[in-house]
Motif scaffolding. Structure first.
Motif, PDB file in Angstrom:
ATOM      1  N   PRO A  29       0.549  -1.133   0.107  1.00 42.26           N
ATOM      2  CA  PRO A  29       0.344  -0.095   0.081  1.00 42.26           C
ATOM      3  C   PRO A  29       1.069   1.138   0.137  1.00 42.26           C
ATOM      4  CG  PRO A  29      -1.011  -1.722   1.399  1.00 42.26           C
ATOM      5  CD  PRO A  29       0.238  -2.214   0.934  1.00 42.26           C
ATOM      6  N   GLY A  30       0.698   2.140  -1.022  1.00 45.21           N
ATOM      7  CA  GLY A  30       1.323   3.648  -0.213  1.00 45.21           C
ATOM      8  C   GLY A  30       2.583   3.307  -1.900  1.00 45.21           C
ATOM      9  N   GLN A  31       2.912   2.672  -2.520  1.00 45.81           N
ATOM     10  CA  GLN A  31       4.020   2.255  -2.921  1.00 45.81           C
ATOM     11  C   GLN A  31       3.538   2.034  -4.492  1.00 45.81           C
ATOM     12  OE1 GLN A  31       5.423  -1.140  -0.744  1.00 45.81           O
ATOM     13  NE2 GLN A  31       7.270   0.317  -0.033  1.00 45.81           N
ATOM     14  N   LEU A  32       4.884   2.516  -5.679  1.00 47.02           N
ATOM     15  CA  LEU A  32       5.401   1.831  -7.248  1.00 47.02           C
ATOM     16  C   LEU A  32       6.570   1.053  -6.802  1.00 47.02           C
ATOM     17  CD1 LEU A  32       5.336   6.086  -7.492  1.00 47.02           C
ATOM     18  CD2 LEU A  32       2.706   4.192  -7.575  1.00 47.02           C
ATOM     19  N   LEU A  33       5.914   0.307  -7.888  1.00 48.22           N
ATOM     20  CA  LEU A  33       7.008  -0.262  -8.323  1.00 48.22           C
ATOM     21  C   LEU A  33       7.685   0.557  -9.526  1.00 48.22           C
ATOM     22  CD1 LEU A  33       8.676  -3.123  -8.718  1.00 48.22           C
ATOM     23  CD2 LEU A  33       6.592  -4.305 -10.828  1.00 48.22           C
ATOM     24  N   VAL A  34       9.069   0.252  -9.652  1.00 44.96           N
ATOM     25  CA  VAL A  34       9.282   1.007 -10.924  1.00 44.96           C
ATOM     26  C   VAL A  34      10.536   0.853 -11.793  1.00 44.96           C
ATOM     27  CG1 VAL A  34       8.769   3.685  -9.555  1.00 44.96           C
ATOM     28  CG2 VAL A  34      11.259   2.213  -9.419  1.00 44.96           C
ATOM     29  N   ARG A  35      10.886   1.063 -12.962  1.00 44.14           N
ATOM     30  CA  ARG A  35      12.122   0.704 -13.239  1.00 44.14           C
ATOM     31  C   ARG A  35      13.107   1.635 -13.495  1.00 44.14           C
ATOM     32  NH1 ARG A  35      14.696   0.987 -18.179  1.00 44.14           N
ATOM     33  NH2 ARG A  35      12.944   2.585 -19.091  1.00 44.14           N
ATOM     34  N   VAL A  36      14.286   0.650 -12.604  1.00 46.38           N
ATOM     35  CA  VAL A  36      15.589   2.144 -12.664  1.00 46.38           C
ATOM     36  C   VAL A  36      16.403   2.297 -13.320  1.00 46.38           C
ATOM     37  CG1 VAL A  36      17.973   1.483 -11.206  1.00 46.38           C
ATOM     38  CG2 VAL A  36      16.053   0.491 -10.182  1.00 46.38           C
ATOM     39  N   ARG A  37      15.737   3.437 -13.451  1.00 48.93           N
ATOM     40  CA  ARG A  37      16.769   4.211 -15.289  1.00 48.93           C
ATOM     41  C   ARG A  37      18.368   4.876 -14.454  1.00 48.93           C
ATOM     42  NH1 ARG A  37      12.412   6.854 -19.142  1.00 48.93           N
ATOM     43  NH2 ARG A  37      14.317   8.035 -19.377  1.00 48.93           N
ATOM     44  N   ALA A  38      18.157   4.961 -12.875  1.00 48.48           N
ATOM     45  CA  ALA A  38      19.296   5.093 -12.521  1.00 48.48           C
ATOM     46  C   ALA A  38      19.215   5.488 -11.892  1.00 48.48           C
ATOM     47  CB  ALA A  38      20.595   6.518 -13.256  1.00 48.48           C
ATOM     48  N   ALA A  39      20.731   4.690 -10.931  1.00 45.46           N
ATOM     49  CA  ALA A  39      20.779   4.536  -9.270  1.00 45.46           C
ATOM     50  C   ALA A  39      21.713   5.416  -8.888  1.00 45.46           C
ATOM     51  CB  ALA A  39      20.787   3.397  -8.696  1.00 45.46           C
ATOM     52  N   ALA A  40      22.596   6.214  -7.770  1.00 48.37           N
ATOM     53  CA  ALA A  40      22.899   7.116  -7.426  1.00 48.37           C
ATOM     54  C   ALA A  40      23.997   6.186  -6.424  1.00 48.37           C
ATOM     55  CB  ALA A  40      22.544   8.699  -6.961  1.00 48.37           C
ATOM     56  N   VAL A  41      25.352   6.753  -6.258  1.00 50.27           N
ATOM     57  CA  VAL A  41      26.049   5.776  -4.710  1.00 50.27           C
ATOM     58  C   VAL A  41      26.027   6.904  -3.906  1.00 50.27           C
ATOM     59  CG1 VAL A  41      27.557   4.599  -4.393  1.00 50.27           C
ATOM     60  CG2 VAL A  41      26.592   4.333  -6.365  1.00 50.27           C
ATOM     61  N   ILE A  82      12.290  11.039  -9.023  1.00 48.64           N
ATOM     62  CA  ILE A  82      13.339  10.786  -8.235  1.00 48.64           C
ATOM     63  C   ILE A  82      13.042  10.732  -7.050  1.00 48.64           C
ATOM     64  CG2 ILE A  82      14.761  12.049  -9.877  1.00 48.64           C
ATOM     65  CD1 ILE A  82      14.715  14.259  -8.217  1.00 48.64           C
ATOM     66  N   GLY A  83      13.588   9.959  -6.122  1.00 56.08           N
ATOM     67  CA  GLY A  83      13.844  10.142  -4.316  1.00 56.08           C
ATOM     68  C   GLY A  83      14.213   8.969  -3.992  1.00 56.08           C
ATOM     69  N   THR A  84      14.363   8.333  -3.634  1.00 55.27           N
ATOM     70  CA  THR A  84      14.655   7.507  -1.925  1.00 55.27           C
ATOM     71  C   THR A  84      13.400   5.671  -2.462  1.00 55.27           C
ATOM     72  OG1 THR A  84      13.417   8.078  -0.600  1.00 55.27           O
ATOM     73  CG2 THR A  84      15.543   8.707  -0.121  1.00 55.27           C
ATOM     74  N   ALA A  85      14.675   5.373  -2.377  1.00 62.89           N
ATOM     75  CA  ALA A  85      13.897   3.957  -2.529  1.00 62.89           C
ATOM     76  C   ALA A  85      13.490   3.409  -1.173  1.00 62.89           C
ATOM     77  CB  ALA A  85      14.953   3.192  -3.090  1.00 62.89           C
ATOM     78  N   GLU A  86      12.323   2.032  -1.344  1.00 62.94           N
ATOM     79  CA  GLU A  86      12.188   2.198  -0.358  1.00 62.94           C
ATOM     80  C   GLU A  86      12.502   1.004   0.200  1.00 62.94           C
ATOM     81  OE1 GLU A  86       7.788   2.819   1.941  1.00 62.94           O
ATOM     82  OE2 GLU A  86       9.999   4.116   0.943  1.00 62.94           O
ATOM     83  N   LEU A  87      13.578   0.781   1.630  1.00 63.44           N
ATOM     84  CA  LEU A  87      13.692  -0.756   1.496  1.00 63.44           C
ATOM     85  C   LEU A  87      13.230  -1.418   2.313  1.00 63.44           C
ATOM     86  CD1 LEU A  87      17.745   1.550   2.967  1.00 63.44           C
ATOM     87  CD2 LEU A  87      16.924   0.154   0.427  1.00 63.44           C
ATOM     88  N   PRO A  88      13.109  -3.103   1.727  1.00 64.12           N
ATOM     89  CA  PRO A  88      14.502  -3.677   1.522  1.00 64.12           C
ATOM     90  C   PRO A  88      14.479  -3.830  -0.268  1.00 64.12           C
ATOM     91  CG  PRO A  88      13.174  -5.306   2.405  1.00 64.12           C
ATOM     92  CD  PRO A  88      12.552  -3.790   2.648  1.00 64.12           C
ATOM     93  N   ALA A 101       3.964   8.767  -2.076  1.00 68.39           N
ATOM     94  CA  ALA A 101       3.207   9.922  -1.492  1.00 68.39           C
ATOM     95  C   ALA A 101       4.768  10.956  -1.516  1.00 68.39           C
ATOM     96  CB  ALA A 101       3.833   9.618  -0.184  1.00 68.39           C
ATOM     97  N   THR A 102       6.040  10.369  -1.714  1.00 68.35           N
ATOM     98  CA  THR A 102       7.420  11.412  -1.337  1.00 68.35           C
ATOM     99  C   THR A 102       8.113  11.441  -2.673  1.00 68.35           C
ATOM    100  OG1 THR A 102       8.812   9.626  -0.799  1.00 68.35           O
ATOM    101  CG2 THR A 102       7.448  10.618   1.393  1.00 68.35           C
ATOM    102  N   ARG A 268       8.654  14.856   9.088  1.00 69.14           N
ATOM    103  CA  ARG A 268       8.164  16.640  10.133  1.00 69.14           C
ATOM    104  C   ARG A 268       8.041  16.833   9.514  1.00 69.14           C
ATOM    105  NH1 ARG A 268      10.498  16.181  15.247  1.00 69.14           N
ATOM    106  NH2 ARG A 268      11.084  13.551  15.414  1.00 69.14           N
ATOM    107  N   ASP A 269       7.775  17.420   8.156  1.00 75.39           N
ATOM    108  CA  ASP A 269       7.495  18.303   7.398  1.00 75.39           C
ATOM    109  C   ASP A 269       8.124  18.479   5.813  1.00 75.39           C
ATOM    110  OD1 ASP A 269       6.930  20.731   6.254  1.00 75.39           O
ATOM    111  OD2 ASP A 269       8.639  22.070   7.326  1.00 75.39           O
ATOM    112  N   PRO A 270       7.166  16.987   4.762  1.00 76.21           N
ATOM    113  CA  PRO A 270       7.017  16.956   3.218  1.00 76.21           C
ATOM    114  C   PRO A 270       6.759  18.026   2.799  1.00 76.21           C
ATOM    115  CG  PRO A 270       5.137  15.392   5.139  1.00 76.21           C
ATOM    116  CD  PRO A 270       6.346  16.133   5.770  1.00 76.21           C
ATOM    117  N   ALA A 271       6.048  18.943   3.355  1.00 77.67           N
ATOM    118  CA  ALA A 271       5.329  20.377   2.557  1.00 77.67           C
ATOM    119  C   ALA A 271       7.061  21.536   2.068  1.00 77.67           C
ATOM    120  CB  ALA A 271       4.814  21.095   3.157  1.00 77.67           C
ATOM    121  N   ALA A 272       7.989  20.881   3.316  1.00 75.55           N
ATOM    122  CA  ALA A 272       9.106  21.513   3.017  1.00 75.55           C
ATOM    123  C   ALA A 272       9.948  21.283   2.141  1.00 75.55           C
ATOM    124  CB  ALA A 272       9.802  21.719   4.325  1.00 75.55           C
TER     125      ALA A 272
END
Length: 318
Positions: A29-41, A82-88, A101-102, A268-272
């Protein structure tokens, strides 16, 4: 699919294993499956591999905290985010999960490798300089590790804000990178004393704002060249040394010690965070991508970044 796995903690080259028959992650729930086009280290990738980061995903997990991905299914299919991955289910794989959402729209002026390295570094630098330190036009900004991922972003954003930027780096190659980014003064800490250089460049007044992702001697030296009513923003401890802040010294010299844990703003402040993304997209800085590497090179890339031998951002292209 191909994906890197960590089943035990330790040095990246010892514990990261590339598998070729992994099942694609299943979005919850609330997650997206994405094809990774590029990952940053990122430096946290090395810390997570070692089990030393504040976030410790359950074993086994796929590492890689930041990416540019294309939504693979559902009503948002085809969107470039773009954004952060949902680990694991991390980004060092052909498919990953993102929080619906993010995740943010990838800036159109950036290619996939640039977009993958845009989110964490520039958000961190923006919040450090503008939200925490309130950097003003005409002030002097001292940036440590200025040729690295987050440091290079701080140099660019500092110049965009009208600051006089002093960049500290380790080695002549990194000095050339910092100069190309627009730093007004570049100090190779291996060849000279950055404290003396800051005092000379500012007529003895010191730096109004210090951006410190290094800690250790970088922090200690910064306390010796920070200006009256200056602000030292502690962003991380890439040196491995976490200094004890000299509170008596801060008192008698009238400077402030500020902490920045950017990830807290996400909850804490996703709008920011969204407002910052809009401002950065309009400003349109371009990340310094020093290498675009195949998925097979991810473990070596994490090792090299942790060893401090890289410049700018390393992008993994599955």
């Amino acid at each position: 699919m191909r994906a890197w796995r960590i089943t035990r903690t330790g040095a990246p080259l010892d514990v990261m294993e590339l598998v070729t028959d992994a099942e694609p992650p299943v979005p919850g729930p609330g997650q997206l499956l994405v094809r990774v086009r590029a990952a940053a280290v990122n430096f946290p990738d090395a810390l997570m591999a070692a089990g030393q980061y504040q976030v410790r995903p359950p074993l086994p997990f796929t590492p890689g905290v930041e990416l540019c991905g294309e939504v693979a299914e559902g009503p948002r299919a085809g969107q470039r985010l773009i954004g952060t991955a949902e680990l694991p289910a991390g980004a060092f794989a052909e498919h990953a999960l993102m929080n619906a959402a993010t995740a943010l729209p990838a800036p159109g002026h950036l290619d996939d490798a640039e977009a993958a390295g845009f989110h964490i570094a520039y958000q961190t630098a923006w919040f450090a300089l503008h939200r925490r330190a309130r950097l003003a036009r005409g002030e002097t900004l001292l940036v440590h590790a200025a040729a690295g991922g987050v440091g290079s972003a701080a140099v660019q954003l500092g110049k965009a804000a009208g600051a006089f930027v002093i960049a500290v780096v380790g080695g002549p190659e990194k000095a050339a990178v910092a100069a190309e980014l627009g730093a007004d003064v570049v100090v190779d800490r291996r060849a000279g004393d950055f404290v003396a250089a800051v005092r000379e460049a500012t007529g003895g007044r010191g730096a109004d704002v210090v951006f410190d992702p290094v800690g250790g001697p970088a922090f200690t030296g910064s306390t010796r060249c920070v200006a009256f009513e200056g602000r030292i923003v502690v962003v991380g401890f890439a040196s491995g040394g976490i200094p004890a802040p000299p509170l008596g010294h801060a008192l008698v010299k009238n400077y402030s010690l500020l902490g920045l844990h950017w990830g807290l703003y996400v909850t804490r402040d996703p709008a920011a965070v969204r407002a910052c993304h809009a401002a950065l997209t309009a400003l349109a800085p371009r990340p310094l991508v020093s290498a675009r590497l195949p998925l097979e090179a991810a473990a070596t890339a994490v090792h090299d970044l942790a060893a401090g031998t890289t410049t700018g951002r390393l992008a993994i292209l599955p």
